[in-house]
Write a protein that holds these residues in place. Structure first.
Motif, PDB file in Angstrom:
ATOM      1  N   HIS B  58       0.838  -1.192   0.000  1.00  0.00           N
ATOM      2  CA  HIS B  58       0.000   0.000   0.000  1.00  0.00           C
ATOM      3  C   HIS B  58       0.876   1.246   0.000  1.00  0.00           C
ATOM      4  CE1 HIS B  58      -3.389   2.554   0.608  1.00  0.00           C
ATOM      5  NE2 HIS B  58      -2.890   3.029   1.708  1.00  0.00           N
ATOM      6  N   GLU B  62      -4.220   6.938  -3.458  1.00  0.00           N
ATOM      7  CA  GLU B  62      -5.379   7.834  -3.496  1.00  0.00           C
ATOM      8  C   GLU B  62      -5.094   9.098  -2.704  1.00  0.00           C
ATOM      9  OE1 GLU B  62      -8.863   5.626  -2.408  1.00  0.00           O
ATOM     10  OE2 GLU B  62      -8.635   4.255  -4.094  1.00  0.00           O
ATOM     11  N   LYS B  63      -4.370   8.938  -1.610  1.00  0.00           N
ATOM     12  CA  LYS B  63      -4.004  10.120  -0.831  1.00  0.00           C
ATOM     13  C   LYS B  63      -3.028  10.983  -1.621  1.00  0.00           C
ATOM     14  CE  LYS B  63      -4.114  12.380   3.104  1.00  0.00           C
ATOM     15  NZ  LYS B  63      -5.373  12.958   3.565  1.00  0.00           N
ATOM     16  N   GLU B  66      -4.406  13.404  -3.993  1.00  0.00           N
ATOM     17  CA  GLU B  66      -4.913  14.678  -3.485  1.00  0.00           C
ATOM     18  C   GLU B  66      -3.785  15.685  -3.273  1.00  0.00           C
ATOM     19  OE1 GLU B  66      -7.054  13.639   0.031  1.00  0.00           O
ATOM     20  OE2 GLU B  66      -8.311  12.208  -1.050  1.00  0.00           O
ATOM     21  N   THR B  67      -2.552  15.224  -3.279  1.00  0.00           N
ATOM     22  CA  THR B  67      -1.452  16.158  -3.039  1.00  0.00           C
ATOM     23  C   THR B  67      -0.672  16.489  -4.309  1.00  0.00           C
ATOM     24  OG1 THR B  67       0.106  14.394  -2.564  1.00  0.00           O
ATOM     25  CG2 THR B  67      -1.140  15.259  -0.714  1.00  0.00           C
ATOM     26  N   LEU B  68      -0.949  15.784  -5.388  1.00  0.00           N
ATOM     27  CA  LEU B  68      -0.252  16.056  -6.645  1.00  0.00           C
ATOM     28  C   LEU B  68      -1.210  16.742  -7.609  1.00  0.00           C
ATOM     29  CD1 LEU B  68       1.622  12.683  -7.201  1.00  0.00           C
ATOM     30  CD2 LEU B  68       2.610  14.825  -6.464  1.00  0.00           C
ATOM     31  N   GLN B  72       0.945  16.019 -12.710  1.00  0.00           N
ATOM     32  CA  GLN B  72       1.963  15.327 -11.935  1.00  0.00           C
ATOM     33  C   GLN B  72       1.583  13.896 -11.605  1.00  0.00           C
ATOM     34  OE1 GLN B  72       2.621  17.686  -8.452  1.00  0.00           O
ATOM     35  NE2 GLN B  72       4.459  18.650  -9.287  1.00  0.00           N
ATOM     36  N   TYR B 326     -12.167   8.050 -10.448  1.00  0.00           N
ATOM     37  CA  TYR B 326     -13.226   8.945 -10.008  1.00  0.00           C
ATOM     38  C   TYR B 326     -12.559  10.176  -9.431  1.00  0.00           C
ATOM     39  CZ  TYR B 326     -17.298  10.446  -7.277  1.00  0.00           C
ATOM     40  OH  TYR B 326     -18.326  11.164  -6.732  1.00  0.00           O
ATOM     41  N   VAL B 328     -12.717  14.148  -8.198  1.00  0.00           N
ATOM     42  CA  VAL B 328     -13.576  15.239  -7.760  1.00  0.00           C
ATOM     43  C   VAL B 328     -12.725  16.490  -7.706  1.00  0.00           C
ATOM     44  CG1 VAL B 328     -15.122  16.063  -5.976  1.00  0.00           C
ATOM     45  CG2 VAL B 328     -14.916  13.631  -6.391  1.00  0.00           C
ATOM     46  N   THR B 336      -9.717  16.958  -5.158  1.00  0.00           N
ATOM     47  CA  THR B 336      -9.917  16.744  -3.726  1.00  0.00           C
ATOM     48  C   THR B 336     -10.124  15.275  -3.419  1.00  0.00           C
ATOM     49  OG1 THR B 336     -12.272  17.092  -3.971  1.00  0.00           O
ATOM     50  CG2 THR B 336     -10.963  18.986  -3.324  1.00  0.00           C
ATOM     51  N   ARG B 337     -10.481  14.518  -4.437  1.00  0.00           N
ATOM     52  CA  ARG B 337     -10.622  13.087  -4.216  1.00  0.00           C
ATOM     53  C   ARG B 337     -10.179  12.407  -5.488  1.00  0.00           C
ATOM     54  NH1 ARG B 337     -10.230   8.570  -2.524  1.00  0.00           N
ATOM     55  NH2 ARG B 337     -11.899   7.149  -1.917  1.00  0.00           N
ATOM     56  N   ARG B 339     -10.178   8.708  -6.642  1.00  0.00           N
ATOM     57  CA  ARG B 339     -10.516   7.320  -6.335  1.00  0.00           C
ATOM     58  C   ARG B 339     -10.095   6.455  -7.522  1.00  0.00           C
ATOM     59  NH1 ARG B 339     -11.508   2.756  -3.486  1.00  0.00           N
ATOM     60  NH2 ARG B 339     -12.825   1.384  -4.704  1.00  0.00           N
ATOM     61  N   ASP B 378      -3.421  -3.134  -3.725  1.00  0.00           N
ATOM     62  CA  ASP B 378      -3.038  -2.358  -2.545  1.00  0.00           C
ATOM     63  C   ASP B 378      -3.045  -0.850  -2.802  1.00  0.00           C
ATOM     64  OD1 ASP B 378      -2.719  -4.731  -1.401  1.00  0.00           O
ATOM     65  OD2 ASP B 378      -0.541  -4.754  -1.449  1.00  0.00           O
ATOM     66  N   ARG B 379      -2.742  -0.466  -4.005  1.00  0.00           N
ATOM     67  CA  ARG B 379      -2.636   0.931  -4.428  1.00  0.00           C
ATOM     68  C   ARG B 379      -1.678   1.768  -3.598  1.00  0.00           C
ATOM     69  NH1 ARG B 379      -8.668   1.400  -4.289  1.00  0.00           N
ATOM     70  NH2 ARG B 379      -8.293  -0.619  -3.430  1.00  0.00           N
TER      71      ARG B 379
ATOM     72  N   THR C  58     -17.177   3.890  -2.766  1.00  0.00           N
ATOM     73  CA  THR C  58     -16.137   4.641  -2.076  1.00  0.00           C
ATOM     74  C   THR C  58     -16.786   5.783  -1.313  1.00  0.00           C
ATOM     75  OG1 THR C  58     -14.057   5.803  -2.389  1.00  0.00           O
ATOM     76  CG2 THR C  58     -15.694   6.090  -4.098  1.00  0.00           C
ATOM     77  N   LEU C  60     -16.214  10.151  -0.118  1.00  0.00           N
ATOM     78  CA  LEU C  60     -15.406  11.359  -0.213  1.00  0.00           C
ATOM     79  C   LEU C  60     -15.863  12.297   0.886  1.00  0.00           C
ATOM     80  CD1 LEU C  60     -17.287  13.713  -1.901  1.00  0.00           C
ATOM     81  CD2 LEU C  60     -16.851  12.053  -3.677  1.00  0.00           C
ATOM     82  N   LEU C 130      -6.434  -2.546   3.967  1.00  0.00           N
ATOM     83  CA  LEU C 130      -5.160  -2.237   3.317  1.00  0.00           C
ATOM     84  C   LEU C 130      -4.085  -1.866   4.329  1.00  0.00           C
ATOM     85  CD1 LEU C 130      -6.304  -0.143   0.226  1.00  0.00           C
ATOM     86  CD2 LEU C 130      -5.483  -2.464   0.245  1.00  0.00           C
ATOM     87  N   LEU C 140      -7.599   8.965   4.559  1.00  0.00           N
ATOM     88  CA  LEU C 140      -8.203   9.791   3.518  1.00  0.00           C
ATOM     89  C   LEU C 140      -9.077  10.905   4.079  1.00  0.00           C
ATOM     90  CD1 LEU C 140      -8.993   7.485   0.483  1.00  0.00           C
ATOM     91  CD2 LEU C 140      -7.164   9.105   0.782  1.00  0.00           C
ATOM     92  N   LYS C 142      -9.674  14.421   5.556  1.00  0.00           N
ATOM     93  CA  LYS C 142      -8.885  15.622   5.292  1.00  0.00           C
ATOM     94  C   LYS C 142      -8.133  16.081   6.541  1.00  0.00           C
ATOM     95  CE  LYS C 142      -9.974  16.416   0.974  1.00  0.00           C
ATOM     96  NZ  LYS C 142      -8.993  16.179  -0.071  1.00  0.00           N
ATOM     97  N   ARG C 152       6.170  16.292   1.434  1.00  0.00           N
ATOM     98  CA  ARG C 152       6.815  16.019   0.158  1.00  0.00           C
ATOM     99  C   ARG C 152       8.208  16.604   0.192  1.00  0.00           C
ATOM    100  NH1 ARG C 152       3.612  17.833  -3.832  1.00  0.00           N
ATOM    101  NH2 ARG C 152       5.471  18.160  -5.074  1.00  0.00           N
TER     102      ARG C 152
ATOM    103  N   ILE D  72       7.338  21.442 -11.155  1.00  0.00           N
ATOM    104  CA  ILE D  72       6.622  20.329 -11.777  1.00  0.00           C
ATOM    105  C   ILE D  72       7.050  18.988 -11.192  1.00  0.00           C
ATOM    106  CG2 ILE D  72       8.234  19.858 -13.693  1.00  0.00           C
ATOM    107  CD1 ILE D  72       4.493  20.059 -14.191  1.00  0.00           C
ATOM    108  N   PRO D  74       7.265  15.820  -9.393  1.00  0.00           N
ATOM    109  CA  PRO D  74       6.310  15.254  -8.441  1.00  0.00           C
ATOM    110  C   PRO D  74       6.967  14.776  -7.154  1.00  0.00           C
ATOM    111  CG  PRO D  74       6.208  14.150 -10.588  1.00  0.00           C
ATOM    112  CD  PRO D  74       7.430  14.968 -10.583  1.00  0.00           C
ATOM    113  N   LEU D 107       9.334  14.920 -16.614  1.00  0.00           N
ATOM    114  CA  LEU D 107       8.483  16.115 -16.660  1.00  0.00           C
ATOM    115  C   LEU D 107       9.317  17.385 -16.644  1.00  0.00           C
ATOM    116  CD1 LEU D 107       5.493  15.220 -14.314  1.00  0.00           C
ATOM    117  CD2 LEU D 107       5.447  15.564 -16.769  1.00  0.00           C
TER     118      LEU D 107
END
Lengths: 346, 379, 155, 158
Positions: B58, B62-63, B66-68, B72, B326, B328, B336-337, B339, B378-379, C58, C60, C130, C140, C142, C152, D72, D74, D107
């Motif tokens: 894992h 998905e998290k 939301e940050t990239l 990216q 998915y 959003v 923001t999401r 999925r 696992d993603r 899922t 959100l 997971l 997930l 916020k 990062r 850019i 990542p 990138l």
């Protein structure tokens, strides 16, 4: 004297020299014989190890080329010394016993697997008159002596304290016991034709190789011996993809080397037996007998390897089905037909 | 084992003390194809229950989504299912394009189809080899890897990497075809034409292989639907669901190909579907190579991609089933999401049901035939 | 092409908000979380287009709510699709389980629980799926923070 | 009985076909490339480690410290520090490239408006210590030319 064409004479000459040597140093003549036997054993062990090395190298190369690879290439010319490097590596490795293992059984198992194979080898004639130990019920001897190996595998599987090993050991026991039956049954036809259990006599009796008279028996023998040696497509005891390595999962170092040795020695013994029983042993034109013997045996061994690198593996229950429902009845059928034909011809 | 023997066994177990064994298969095991752990309850050689345990790989994809920022993330989507990278990129780009109402030039779409179908071929090749290896035939693996390398050479010539391409962009693709790509691709297709026969001889028609696969792990259609199984696994159960045909995205309507189905639903059927699909993919690639239109490979996309507020769910037919993204958007440069609907997750979810009562040896056959990629789950 | 028509959905869901959507299917059905099982039941009962496949499930985060998002497909007709949304208040973070209706819901709900901490009432085996069993927090969300994971490098 | 015999025969034939394929393969030259001695030729676009090519004559790089690549990237593998030159203009002070974080996505090269960055073909980039993976690209004064590990790929499509 041409010893290459008559190793039996060479053998006798060596023994004679030993006797003379014994009398020279004022020892009884028998001592020469004992030393002789000892030397024969040492020699056989050496031959055995060399054969296994050739087999391991050959198998790796054959497998590689069948798979469009090169195989070992780095150690020595075309990787010829790779096996020696591997043996040294295995000997230098720490041979530990897992904490959950049953210590003494775990330690003993590799030798219990190896010794029967080695013992069977001494009764197989390599050339006219060249038998390390001439047993006049040779066939019975090798069939009987080859069997206890399964106990070693069972011991290894049980004592490792690993579930994969246990499953592998159990499967192996079931498999080897099932395949003993067609193996022995297929040989009976040959015994009836030759009228002897003496392997040398069986070879001598073959005017034409018995594979001509007994093709079915030969195929059964071949399949059963692949199963006996736990090789693909019958390698379910050590099936890598399900049981990791089956009964030798927990082994390493020298003990693993002995399992390895045992596997190849067993292969060699069964191939040699197939050659002796069905392909006319050392007989063949032009070349010396022992060359023919080794050539034929390595031919059969190539078949073993060829099967291994081509076929997928059977499931344990399918394996039992094949053994009991196909091979055993066929072997019986072969036996009956052979008997009837022999009676009618008389 | 025959019924007589097992009934004798039942008699004896009445007096004997037997117990079920828990076998921990994995996370390091040769045939779990990655860090997957299977907790098997065994009664002898039979599986009583199987409980997959995963998440070892894992990475919080998905998290991270939301940050990239949108552009990216594409390089990261390569790593969701590393054997179907182009499909991940494509799915993500489709979703982002839907969000930002970006048109994709036709040439770019053709390029996407070509690389994705090539990807499907390579993925199926790996699966084929691994399937053979699971069943003890080691040789097909080396053959399939040999063929795969040829395709990877094509990919490398196109986008500079062999596995993590970072090729597609929102609104097109990053690179046009290099010189000689079409000829090389056609040469590969010509070479590949006769390869399925080789695999047939080694596996598909081999009686041992058939015995191992037939009637093993039978998955009826309704079970497959209940677990939302998609892709070749579903088509092996007799349902002709293939997004490329049932609701064609991109330029798939341009191509003629068959959706392969098999009614049996067992491992052999899933196997056959995939082998046939390789041929169909080759047919699509051949058509696409012949019909590449001239034109741009990128549409005008602002340098800072800020889709309007909203959401989009885009799906592509990946080699393992429906891959969905998915997204959003809240109007900023980052979703923001994010999925990721991965096909392997559903394909694995059905496994505990399939594994009930089978042999230990069948576990690997079923696992192999379901063709899942653990990092994708696992993603 | 026969998709689920908006009218039929509006008839089937008089109370719920059914809006046209460009995204996944023709419609987004917004229902309350208590009515979620009933809504699913009704969708599964739609004649000839029973939405019996839960393609994705899922959640959100939006304001004070987590929103459960289901992407449903009909097995008989792949073009029949519906997005089902149900807001769950952050304060309670509880939702009824859909395991009786969809086989896959078992694992999807475990994943939603893992990532958002929404407890599914009636779920047979609600564990993390997971992340490790001893993980703290639901990543997930916020407000989840874990400096080690989210920083990062260089940024 | 007849079908059984026929099936067995077919099974036998198919087994033999498989054996034929492996035997035939033995006679074909293997595809193995013995790596350190034999090498494959990389395609032009192969993405290896990031470099800052310099003008062969003036030894000058083209970076203007616009920070686009840093933004850019990542993984944050690029860190740029700037200073003012004599004329008060912002110029590059240090171009720190964290090779250990780089995923070779390319990138940065794509986004660079001044063609100051390239992905070279360098792929044998293992080092013995992690600190050696932090590179200062503007300090590397090799002139990258075709002789150096397969040359520098063109940025624009060939």
């Amino acid at each position: 004297m041409n010893y290459i064409f008559d190793p039996a004479a060479a053998f006798a000459w060596c023994l004679e020299q030993l006797r003379t040597l014994a009398t020279l140093v004022h020892l009884p003549v028998m001592a020469g014989e004992w030393v002789g036997s000892f030397l024969v054993m040492i020699g056989l062990f050496t031959v055995c190890s060399v054969i296994v090395m050739i087999l391991v190298y050959g198998e790796r190369k054959i497998a590689a080329h069948m798979q469009s690879r090169l195989g070992p290439m780095r150690v020595g010319w075309h990787g010829l010394l790779q096996v020696i490097a591997d043996v040294i590596k295995l000997m230098l490795k720490e041979s530990f016993v897992p904490a959950a293992a049953d210590n003494w059984i775990f330690r003993a198992a590799p030798y219990v697997v190896f010794i029967p194979g080695f013992m069977a080898l001494i009764a197989i004639p390599m050339d006219r008159g060249v038998i390390p130990a001439h047993v006049n019920m040779g066939l019975l001897y090798i069939l009987a002596v080859g069997t206890p190996g399964v106990i070693g595998i069972l011991m290894a599987g049980w004592s490792s304290g690993n579930k994969y090993s246990l499953l592998g050991g159990m499967r192996s026991a079931a498999q080897m016991i099932s395949y003993e039956v067609p193996l022995v049954m297929s040989v009976l036809g040959v015994i009836m034709l030759a009228g002897s259990l003496d392997l040398a006599a069986i070879v001598e009796a073959q005017k034409v190789p018995y594979i001509i008279y007994q093709p079915l028996a030969f195929i059964i023998f071949l399949i059963a011996s692949v199963a006996e040696t736990n090789r693909n497509p019958f390698d379910i005891p050590e099936a890598e993809s399900e049981l990791t390595a089956g009964f030798h999962t927990e082994y390493g170092g020298v003990r693993f080397a002995y399992f390895f040795l045992a596997e190849y020695v067993n292969m060699f013994v069964l191939s040699a037996a197939a050659v002796t029983l069905f392909l006319g042993g050392w007989k063949g034109p032009f070349l010396p007998g022992w060359v023919w013997y080794f050539a034929k045996t390595f031919g059969i061994l190539f078949l073993f390897m060829w099967f291994r690198w081509t076929f997928p593996r059977l499931r344990s229950d399918q394996l039992m089905d094949l053994g009991w429902k196909v091979l055993t009845p066929l072997a019986f059928l072969n036996l009956i037909v052979t008997g009837l034909v022999l009676v009618l011809l008389k | 084992m025959s019924t007589e023997i097992s009934s004798i066994g039942a008699l004896e177990t009445a007096s004997m003390n037997t117990e079920e064994v828990t076998l921990n298969m994995g996370p390091q095991h040769p045939s779990t194809h990655g860090a997957l752990r299977l907790i098997l309850r065994l009664d002898g050689e039979r599986v009583v229950s199987a409980q997959p345990d995963f998440g070892y790989v894992h990475r919080g994809m998905e998290k991270m989504g939301e940050t990239l920022t949108y552009p990216q993330y594409i390089f990261l989507s390569d790593r969701i299912d590393y054997l179907a990278s182009f499909f991940n990129e494509w799915g993500y780009c489709l979703a982002a394009e839907k969000l930002g109402q970006v048109e994709v030039p036709r040439r770019a779409d053709y390029l996407r189809v070509i690389v994705s179908e090539l990807m499907r071929v390579t993925s199926h090749l790996i699966w084929l080899g691994a399937m053979g290896m699971d069943l003890g035939a080691f040789t097909p693996l080396t053959y399939t890897f040999r063929e795969r390398e040829m395709v990877l050479d094509l990919f490398e010539a196109l986008c500079g990497q062999r596995m993590t391409f970072n090729y597609m962009r929102i609104g097109g693709v990053s690179r046009d075809l290099p010189a000689g790509f079409v000829d090389k691709a056609k040469a590969f297709l010509k070479y590949f034409e006769k390869m399925p026969d080789v695999y047939d001889a080694l596996l598909s028609k081999n009686p041992i292989f058939i015995a191992r696969m037939k009637n093993v792990g039978t998955m009826p259609t309704d079970m497959a639907r209940s677990f939302a199984v998609t892709g070749p696994n579903l088509r092996g159960s007799g349902t002709a669901l293939d997004l490329r045909q049932s609701e064609p995205y991109s330029v798939y309507p341009d191509f003629k190909f068959q959706v392969i189905t098999r009614p049996e639903g067992d491992s052999l059927a899933r196997y056959q579907v995939r082998v046939e699909e390789m041929r169909q993919s080759a047919a699509i690639i051949a058509q696409a190579l012949d019909g590449i239109p001239e034109g741009d490979i990128m549409s005008k996309v602002p340098r800072v991609f800020k889709p309007p507020k909203g959401e989009a769910y885009a799906r592509v037919e990946s080699c393992r089933g429906i891959q969905g993204f998915y997204l959003v958007s809240d109007g900023s440069t980052k979703p923001t999401r994010c999925r990721i609907r991965v096909p392997s997750f559903a394909n694995l979810a059905v496994m505990p049901t399939l594994l009930k009562g089978v042999h230990v040896a069948d576990v690997v056959a079923i696992m192999g035939s379901l063709d899942f990629i653990v990092p994708e789950i696992d993603r | 092409m026969s998709t689920v028509s908006l009218e039929s959905l509006r008839q089937a869901f008089p109370q719920a908000a059914v809006e046209e959507a460009g995204g996944f299917g023709p419609a987004v059905i917004l229902t309350s979380v208590q009515e979620l099982p009933a809504a699913v039941q009704r969708l599964q009962a739609l004649k000839s287009q029973a939405l019996d496949v839960c393609e994705d499930y899922t959640a959100l985060e939006e304001g004070d709510n987590y929103i459960l998002v289901l992407h449903l497909v009909a097995s008989a007709d792949v073009t029949a699709r519906v997005t089902l949304k149900a807001p769950v208040a952050k304060a309670t973070a509880e939702a009824p389980s859909l395991t009786p209706w969809y086989g896959i819901a078992n694992w999807y709900e475990r994943e939603v629980f893992d990532m958002y901490g929404i407890r599914f009432v009636g779920h047979p085996d609600l564990r993390r799926i997971l992340l490790p069993e001893d993980w703290v927090g639901h990543p997930l969300r916020k407000d989840y923070s874990d400096d080690k994971l989210l920083k990062r490098p260089g940024a | 009985m007849q079908t059984m015999v026929q099936e067995s025969w077919e099974a036998f034939v198919n087994l033999a076909k498989g054996l034929g394929i492996t035997l035939k393969q033995m006679l074909v030259k293997p595809v193995t490339v013995q790596y350190p001695e034999e090498r494959v030729i990389w395609p032009d676009r192969t993405r290896g480690r990031l470099v800052m090519p310099r003008d062969p004559q003036t030894q000058a790089h083209r970076c203007t410290a616009c920070m686009m690549c840093e933004r850019i990237c990542p993984n944050g593998s690029i860190e740029i520090t700037t200073r003012a030159n004599e004329a008060g203009k912002r110029i590059l002070d240090d171009y720190i490239f964290h090779l250990e974080r780089c995923t070779f996505c390319g990138l940065c090269v794509e986004t660079c408006a001044f063609d100051a960055l390239r992905m070279s073909h360098a792929h044998e980039i293992a080092v013995r210590d992690r600190s050696q993976l932090v590179l200062h690209l503007q300090q590397e004064n090799q002139v990258f030319n075709d002789a150096w590990r397969g040359g520098l790929p063109a940025k624009k499509d060939s």
